[in-house]
Design a protein around this motif. Structure first.
Motif, mmCIF file in Angstrom:
data_model
loop_
_atom_site.group_PDB
_atom_site.id
_atom_site.type_symbol
_atom_site.label_atom_id
_atom_site.label_comp_id
_atom_site.label_asym_id
_atom_site.label_seq_id
_atom_site.Cartn_x
_atom_site.Cartn_y
_atom_site.Cartn_z
ATOM 1 N N ALA A 42 10.546 5.304 -4.487
ATOM 2 C CA ALA A 42 9.986 5.372 -5.841
ATOM 3 C C ALA A 42 8.610 4.713 -5.912
ATOM 4 N N TRP A 43 8.433 3.605 -5.164
ATOM 5 C CA TRP A 43 7.136 2.919 -5.199
ATOM 6 C C TRP A 43 6.032 3.831 -4.668
ATOM 7 N N HIS A 44 6.289 4.493 -3.547
ATOM 8 C CA HIS A 44 5.284 5.392 -2.989
ATOM 9 C C HIS A 44 4.962 6.519 -3.951
ATOM 10 N N ALA A 60 0.845 -1.201 0.000
ATOM 11 C CA ALA A 60 0.000 0.000 0.000
ATOM 12 C C ALA A 60 0.874 1.242 0.000
ATOM 13 N N ALA A 61 0.512 2.219 -0.821
ATOM 14 C CA ALA A 61 1.291 3.462 -0.886
ATOM 15 C C ALA A 61 1.340 4.148 0.472
ATOM 16 N N LEU A 62 0.300 3.974 1.265
ATOM 17 C CA LEU A 62 0.199 4.631 2.558
ATOM 18 C C LEU A 62 1.354 4.297 3.473
ATOM 19 N N GLY A 96 2.700 18.020 1.973
ATOM 20 C CA GLY A 96 3.818 17.600 1.141
ATOM 21 C C GLY A 96 3.497 16.360 0.316
ATOM 22 N N PRO A 97 4.525 15.564 -0.019
ATOM 23 C CA PRO A 97 4.340 14.408 -0.911
ATOM 24 C C PRO A 97 3.417 13.333 -0.357
ATOM 25 N N ARG A 98 3.173 13.346 0.956
ATOM 26 C CA ARG A 98 2.317 12.325 1.552
ATOM 27 C C ARG A 98 0.923 12.843 1.913
ATOM 28 N N TYR A 127 1.291 6.861 -5.557
ATOM 29 C CA TYR A 127 0.547 8.053 -5.170
ATOM 30 C C TYR A 127 -0.033 8.741 -6.405
ATOM 31 N N LYS A 128 0.758 8.828 -7.476
ATOM 32 C CA LYS A 128 0.277 9.444 -8.711
ATOM 33 C C LYS A 128 -0.854 8.619 -9.329
ATOM 34 N N VAL A 129 -0.690 7.302 -9.353
ATOM 35 C CA VAL A 129 -1.717 6.431 -9.936
ATOM 36 C C VAL A 129 -3.028 6.565 -9.169
ATOM 37 N N ILE A 130 -2.948 6.500 -7.845
ATOM 38 C CA ILE A 130 -4.150 6.551 -7.011
ATOM 39 C C ILE A 130 -4.808 7.921 -7.083
#
Length: 440
Positions: free
Chosen positions: A78-80, A71-73, A372-374, A84-87
């Motif tokens: 790089a995976w996150h 899970a991106a969470l 931010g990014p998260r 994150y962009k896909v979701i």
């Protein structure tokens, strides 16, 4: 660093905030045999956006078990960034989402009114749970599954997310164990939907759908390869948990906070009047442009943010306002503390603090969805659902708080036994709402 008060800081909001007022922006405290760095205050907002890439998610193992390792969470690197962009692309709010929110909000209000007429009041939380579940499930699965049979499983998973001791995972009477078993059923149900999507859709049709399951099924990883089923399952469960567990309490706070705010209810009614066309749903553009609705929604989230803190770990040595945070140090970043300590625009309910015309250059502390990014990828859904609920509730209904019950501090602050009187009130009747409520 200054020694903190101990474990009560993590669980007792009043104790924690008292210490934070004395020692803001941060202090050190030993919690669960770890040296935690507690951070809050307005400066944290900008700092977090600058260093977020140098922090790692630091959730309890029970939480990680529920959402899953892909899970991106709970991921980083790089995976996150890729997921994150896909979701985020799949969580764009479309007109059909607004139409659905409109229907389920009307249904929830009607149910609350009918129960009030029968019993004198209504317990808000169960109805808000069902409302939020419908909203999240439809956004995730769309036409592919109503997923109604998994409501209890999702409740069990969310209940089992925060466990103090790892061995609770193996004790059948513990929420952690029950959550693990419920997750297996959820994963099995999601896998059936994945197979159904692959059989019934073409990749070229994905962009025309509003559901995220199609986006993930035909999505690719950071290397351009198709996402594995396990990765899809983990991210869907994370979306269900995040969208459901946090949002239902926010919807309850919406009614709780506005119950006696007649002035703001009237302002909302005036703003919504320009968007009403019979019984139709508002347009997506109208919802996006509601200034008063936006200010009120943000103020409710500022006062009662469901995600009260961010759990992070320093990926390298960090500096904050003269403080050194060692690499590997767990951090408890209190968004709720920052919100309530920032009284520049007054304490209590003041939506005008979010009026850019009045407060240019002095934005309030505000990060109920992180930063931010998260930052939460589904935050726009929460805003739209809140505003569509207000559109349906104002001015056609009025309500009052009958009983708040016991306040629950952890894991999500709320009044789980909040009871409300809900009545229909046409614009011509608003002056006699008090008498209408008193008659029930």
């Amino acid at each position: 660093m200054v020694a903190g008060p101990g474990a009560e800081a993590l669980f007792d909001r009043d104790v924690a905030f008292r210490r934070l007022r004395e020692q803001a922006p941060g202090f050190r405290s030993r919690v669960f045999v770890q040296d935690w760095t507690f951070l809050t205050g307005k400066k944290v907002l900008q700092w977090l956006s600058e260093v977020e890439e140098d922090t790692l998610p630091n959730y309890p193992q029970s939480f990680r078990d529920m959402v899953g390792p892909k899970a991106a969470l709970v991921s980083s690197g790089a995976w996150h960034r890729h997921m994150y962009k896909v979701i985020s692309a799949g969580l764009t709010v479309k007109q059909e989402d607004v139409d659905h929110f409109h229907i389920i909000c009307k249904e929830a209000l009607e149910e609350m009114t009918e129960i009030t007429e029968q019993d004198g009041c209504v317990l808000a939380e169960p109805i808000m749970r069902k409302l939020t579940y419908k909203a999240v499930v439809t956004k995730v699965f769309g036409k592919h599954s109503d997923f109604d049979e998994y409501f209890e499983e999702l409740l069990a998973v969310t209940d089992g997310m925060i466990a103090i001791f790892p061995f609770e995972k193996y004790l059948p009477w513990c929420a952690y164990y029950k959550g693990i078993q419920a997750r297996k059923k959820l994963a099995s149900g999601i896998q059936k939907v994945i197979d159904k999507v692959r059989e019934s859709e073409l990749p070229s049709n994905v962009e025309t759908n509003s559901d995220i399951i199609s986006t993930l099924v035909f999505g690719v990883d950071e290397a351009g390869l198709p996402l594995t089923d396990s990765a899809i399952v983990d991210n869907v469960i994370a979306l269900l948990i995040g969208g459901f567990d946090n949002t239902f309490s926010t919807m309850g706070w919406l009614f709780f906070t506005l119950a006696e705010e007649e002035e703001w209810l009237n302002q909302l009614a005036a703003e919504f009047s320009n968007s009403r066309v019979g019984d139709a749903a508002p347009t997506r553009g109208d919802v996006s442009n509601w200034k008063v609705g936006d200010m009120v929604s943000k103020e409710v989230l500022r006062m009662h943010s469901a995600v009260g803190a961010l759990f992070r770990k320093a990926g390298k040595e960090l500096k904050f306002n003269g403080w050194t945070i060692p690499k590997g140090s767990p951090m408890y970043i209190s968004s709720r503390g920052a919100h309530l300590l920032d009284n520049e625009h007054g304490s209590g309910f003041h939506p005008e603090r979010f009026d850019p015309a009045l407060n240019a250059g002095s934005d309030p502390a505000y990060f109920p969805f992180g930063n931010g990014p998260r930052i939460c990828s589904g935050r726009h859904i929460v805003y739209f659902l809140m505003k569509v609920m207000l559109f349906n509730a104002v001015p056609d209904y009025r309500w009052e708080i009958v009983d708040m019950g016991e306040f629950r501090k952890f894991p999500i602050p709320s009044y789980p036994y909040l009871k409300i009187k809900m009545v229909r009130a046409n614009p011509e009747q608003i002056g006699s709402v008090d008498q209408m409520l008193a008659s029930i």
